[in-house]
Scaffold this motif. Sequence first.
Motif, PDB file in Angstrom:
ATOM      1  N   GLY A 134      28.515  15.411 -17.601  1.00 33.69           N
ATOM      2  CA  GLY A 134      29.664  15.387 -19.004  1.00 33.69           C
ATOM      3  C   GLY A 134      30.984  14.577 -19.015  1.00 33.69           C
ATOM      4  N   GLY A 135      30.627  13.934 -18.518  1.00 34.41           N
ATOM      5  CA  GLY A 135      31.361  12.476 -18.589  1.00 34.41           C
ATOM      6  C   GLY A 135      31.328  11.818 -19.308  1.00 34.41           C
ATOM      7  N   LEU A 136      32.453  10.771 -20.233  1.00 34.71           N
ATOM      8  CA  LEU A 136      32.028   9.640 -20.573  1.00 34.71           C
ATOM      9  C   LEU A 136      32.215   8.037 -19.732  1.00 34.71           C
ATOM     10  CD1 LEU A 136      34.433  10.822 -23.271  1.00 34.71           C
ATOM     11  CD2 LEU A 136      32.112  10.622 -23.923  1.00 34.71           C
ATOM     12  N   LYS A 137      30.872   7.469 -20.486  1.00 34.78           N
ATOM     13  CA  LYS A 137      31.073   6.783 -20.044  1.00 34.78           C
ATOM     14  C   LYS A 137      30.604   5.069 -21.516  1.00 34.78           C
ATOM     15  CE  LYS A 137      25.575   5.834 -19.079  1.00 34.78           C
ATOM     16  NZ  LYS A 137      24.502   5.882 -20.393  1.00 34.78           N
ATOM     17  N   ARG A 162      35.352  12.912 -17.331  1.00 33.87           N
ATOM     18  CA  ARG A 162      36.107  11.708 -16.700  1.00 33.87           C
ATOM     19  C   ARG A 162      35.597  10.623 -18.171  1.00 33.87           C
ATOM     20  NH1 ARG A 162      36.396   9.570 -10.797  1.00 33.87           N
ATOM     21  NH2 ARG A 162      36.983   7.039 -12.760  1.00 33.87           N
ATOM     22  N   SER A 170      33.809  20.099 -19.662  1.00 32.67           N
ATOM     23  CA  SER A 170      32.812  18.647 -19.940  1.00 32.67           C
ATOM     24  C   SER A 170      33.184  17.689 -20.576  1.00 32.67           C
ATOM     25  CB  SER A 170      32.447  19.392 -21.200  1.00 32.67           C
ATOM     26  OG  SER A 170      33.149  20.147 -22.061  1.00 32.67           O
ATOM     27  N   HIS A 210      38.811  14.879  -9.542  1.00 22.35           N
ATOM     28  CA  HIS A 210      38.265  13.949  -8.796  1.00 22.35           C
ATOM     29  C   HIS A 210      36.346  15.179  -8.885  1.00 22.35           C
ATOM     30  CE1 HIS A 210      40.119   9.975  -8.138  1.00 22.35           C
ATOM     31  NE2 HIS A 210      41.280  10.804  -9.573  1.00 22.35           N
ATOM     32  N   ARG A 211      36.489  16.034  -9.401  1.00 15.55           N
ATOM     33  CA  ARG A 211      35.327  16.628  -9.768  1.00 15.55           C
ATOM     34  C   ARG A 211      34.558  15.985 -10.051  1.00 15.55           C
ATOM     35  NH1 ARG A 211      35.584  22.604 -12.049  1.00 15.55           N
ATOM     36  NH2 ARG A 211      37.645  21.018 -12.531  1.00 15.55           N
ATOM     37  N   GLY A 212      33.277  15.867  -9.733  1.00 13.14           N
ATOM     38  CA  GLY A 212      32.149  15.017 -11.666  1.00 13.14           C
ATOM     39  C   GLY A 212      31.827  13.934 -11.515  1.00 13.14           C
ATOM     40  N   LEU A 213      31.906  13.293  -9.872  1.00 10.71           N
ATOM     41  CA  LEU A 213      32.183  12.111  -9.675  1.00 10.71           C
ATOM     42  C   LEU A 213      30.410  11.874 -10.324  1.00 10.71           C
ATOM     43  CD1 LEU A 213      33.780  11.345  -6.411  1.00 10.71           C
ATOM     44  CD2 LEU A 213      34.247  10.382  -8.744  1.00 10.71           C
ATOM     45  N   LEU A 214      30.395  10.934 -10.304  1.00  8.08           N
ATOM     46  CA  LEU A 214      27.952  10.755 -10.962  1.00  8.08           C
ATOM     47  C   LEU A 214      28.340  10.167  -9.106  1.00  8.08           C
ATOM     48  CD1 LEU A 214      28.765   7.386 -13.607  1.00  8.08           C
ATOM     49  CD2 LEU A 214      27.631   9.691 -13.945  1.00  8.08           C
ATOM     50  N   VAL A 227      41.849   9.965 -20.226  1.00  3.12           N
ATOM     51  CA  VAL A 227      41.254  11.263 -19.502  1.00  3.12           C
ATOM     52  C   VAL A 227      41.912  12.127 -18.369  1.00  3.12           C
ATOM     53  CG1 VAL A 227      38.767  11.829 -19.122  1.00  3.12           C
ATOM     54  CG2 VAL A 227      38.846  10.981 -21.489  1.00  3.12           C
ATOM     55  N   GLN A 228      42.050  12.496 -18.466  1.00  4.04           N
ATOM     56  CA  GLN A 228      42.736  13.473 -17.442  1.00  4.04           C
ATOM     57  C   GLN A 228      41.525  13.469 -16.330  1.00  4.04           C
ATOM     58  OE1 GLN A 228      45.750  15.142 -17.631  1.00  4.04           O
ATOM     59  NE2 GLN A 228      46.270  14.729 -19.226  1.00  4.04           N
ATOM     60  N   HIS A 229      42.217  13.160 -15.279  1.00  4.03           N
ATOM     61  CA  HIS A 229      40.880  13.463 -13.916  1.00  4.03           C
ATOM     62  C   HIS A 229      42.178  14.360 -13.026  1.00  4.03           C
ATOM     63  CE1 HIS A 229      39.638   9.054 -14.393  1.00  4.03           C
ATOM     64  NE2 HIS A 229      40.248   9.487 -15.630  1.00  4.03           N
ATOM     65  N   LYS A 258      28.053  10.607 -24.017  1.00  4.08           N
ATOM     66  CA  LYS A 258      28.186  11.564 -22.626  1.00  4.08           C
ATOM     67  C   LYS A 258      27.835  11.521 -21.794  1.00  4.08           C
ATOM     68  CE  LYS A 258      30.667  15.171 -23.992  1.00  4.08           C
ATOM     69  NZ  LYS A 258      31.207  16.568 -24.319  1.00  4.08           N
ATOM     70  N   MET A 259      27.724  11.603 -20.800  1.00 11.58           N
ATOM     71  CA  MET A 259      26.515  11.175 -19.341  1.00 11.58           C
ATOM     72  C   MET A 259      26.040  13.368 -19.229  1.00 11.58           C
ATOM     73  SD  MET A 259      28.246   8.512 -16.746  1.00 11.58           S
ATOM     74  CE  MET A 259      29.563   9.464 -16.881  1.00 11.58           C
ATOM     75  N   PHE A 304      31.210   5.194 -26.554  1.00  9.77           N
ATOM     76  CA  PHE A 304      31.038   6.077 -25.253  1.00  9.77           C
ATOM     77  C   PHE A 304      30.096   6.944 -25.364  1.00  9.77           C
ATOM     78  CE2 PHE A 304      35.320   4.378 -24.377  1.00  9.77           C
ATOM     79  CZ  PHE A 304      35.513   4.393 -22.920  1.00  9.77           C
TER      80      PHE A 304
END
Lengths: 192, 192, 192, 192
Positions: free
Chosen positions: A40-43, B11, B8, A175-179, A170-172, A36-37, A34
């Motif tokens: 702050g999320g991971l892809k 998701r 940070s 549902h904040r921080g959506l792309l 991962v905790q969600h 980091k975006m 993964f």
Amino acid sequence: STNTSEHSSGRAYADYSIFKGKAALVMTPLPARFSKMDSGGLKVDRKGVVLLKFMPAIGQRKYDYEKKQYFALSATEVGSLIGLGPTETCEFFHDPSMKSSLEGLVKKTLTVSPLGDGNGYFFNLSVLNAVQKTNERLSVPVTKAEFAVIRAACGFALPHMMGWSKVMQVQHPEHRGLLPGQRELKMVTDVW
Amino acid sequence: STNTSEHSSGRAYADYSIFKGKAALVMTPLPARFSKMDSGGLKVDRKGVVLLKFMPAIGQRKYDYEKKQYFALSATEVGSLIGLGPTETCEFFHDPSMKSSLEGLVKKTLTVSPLGDGNGYFFNLSVLNAVQKTNERLSVPVTKAEFAVIRAACGFALPHMMGWSKVMQVQHPEHRGLLPGQRELKMVTDVW
Amino acid sequence: STNTSEHSSGRAYADYSIFKGKAALVMTPLPARFSKMDSGGLKVDRKGVVLLKFMPAIGQRKYDYEKKQYFALSATEVGSLIGLGPTETCEFFHDPSMKSSLEGLVKKTLTVSPLGDGNGYFFNLSVLNAVQKTNERLSVPVTKAEFAVIRAACGFALPHMMGWSKVMQVQHPEHRGLLPGQRELKMVTDVW
Amino acid sequence: STNTSEHSSGRAYADYSIFKGKAALVMTPLPARFSKMDSGGLKVDRKGVVLLKFMPAIGQRKYDYEKKQYFALSATEVGSLIGLGPTETCEFFHDPSMKSSLEGLVKKTLTVSPLGDGNGYFFNLSVLNAVQKTNERLSVPVTKAEFAVIRAACGFALPHMMGWSKVMQVQHPEHRGLLPGQRELKMVTDVW
């Protein structure tokens, strides 16, 4: 520092090795990687594989590490393997030089075919090298018990190769921080 | 602060994508979301889904993101999918506007039916829109190997969608903090 | 303090609910509970269960919580359930008052039998109470898709009910701290 | 110190016990043990097993702990067990004194064979001791339901015995810290 301890924990190595008379097969799982975006999320940056390493025998339980050949199974290839019926065969073709100037010059073929007695499978790797004009074949008979291990271990590995295991852990919290591109996704899931 | 680092970490995103000639199918798991109760415990606030995204092709390996259509599979729909026999079909009907003023105006139907050669399934999404008077159809043939991945990945996702994975991981040191309505449960489990 | 935060994280609650015309069935997993030994290790103090809660219907999608009946499935009963063939039946008998003065006065029987159309199972709970001279029957038809969810979720729950998941996750850095009675075990594993 | 708390958390113990008329069978999983490499990474130092402990009965639900016999199943033996068809038999031979001066003097044979009614398996352990001139036999009938638990629990245990679970959970942030012999591996995975 915390950073140092993370580095020192480093990677972990484990495999499943099948040593037979003419060759050995060593399987190693690699999880998705993964990154980091900005959000702050991971892809998933690189999908995981199950890496097969074949080595020819050069004596009793001695194998020639220098002549090893790799074949990395993708998620769908692993799916093909673990869904294989007792009389079915699957075959995968890889070009390790794909998208380079050497494209098409080396052809790797992995064939998994049932053993004559219906009690396991042959794992046969063929590496055809047009530059060196060589065609190496490495073949390992895998018993029904060994294949049951491969099936269970690869089935376990699959969600980790795909990155689904991390998504699920991962905790969600809100549902904040959506792309940006996923605002619709939120809407959709709100009303499905 | 700790809080910031939690944000940070955010998701994680991962999917399983099947790109075919006429359309693409992208599957993404979403775990159950928990909220904190007054007692300090956690309860499932929203169940997880496996989200399917269909996109029509507009060229070779190019897909029209603007025309994407979502379909979110519930736990029971995932159960239906992973329990599907080789010659069986399953069909799900969703109304994305349920309980709104638009109820009944858009009808989504997902049909998963065996491929002619008995070697996989067609995933067919139909979206009937009574307002726009449109009926879009998006169809993706899924091979046996791809379906084995879907089966394994969705089987893995199921306990996470249901929230059972968190229930099983949380420490229950003293069965303290039972909910009011669950005092009986404790009694029952004490004497089963 | 750390202690407080542990308490506040508390328990997590999740279930799988099947609401039908005459009754509802709610399944909840409970993991094994561990207690600390003098050696500092953990041992299973109480095995986990999958708790079934049946409630009779008293209107459309309304169920009588007061008349609920519990049935807690042990690991072996869960094994029986998830190994059930399409035409097989399993039956479990519980005495909730076992080892008390009321032993034998209440008899609970859970029968899981195939639906006529071969497409799922009936979950039938009978509670025979010799004191109150009552015999309550609660019956929930479970579709093939719902049973696939039960099978996957219970298969997931099993190692957690048995405590095997924790055994496998704990670090065993040096096989130090073996229990007195397990010195042989170490010897045996050293030489198997 | 943190170190102390790690020690105090120590090991965890859990098993699956089957108590029958003539003998008892207790199964315990042991995960792979890892050791730290100079590079900071972890590698499997000792593979895990599923340890079987047989004890003869000496009364109603009383078993002779002094006469217990161990048999440790490797990953491949577990694979053989969980892949067993309803009418199939598997047999494993162990020499607990292998590579010692006592090699060949004690022979342990575990035979798992179908019960007459096709509803489970006999687990039969024979320990032939040429020094003591004894041949002990311990036999436990395992029901279909108990075998379903064994199958699910051992299938769960397998990736942990092999060390694959840790490989999949460790972060691999930058594929830094590859072992010397694995530089090729990186190259290969870069181009597969």
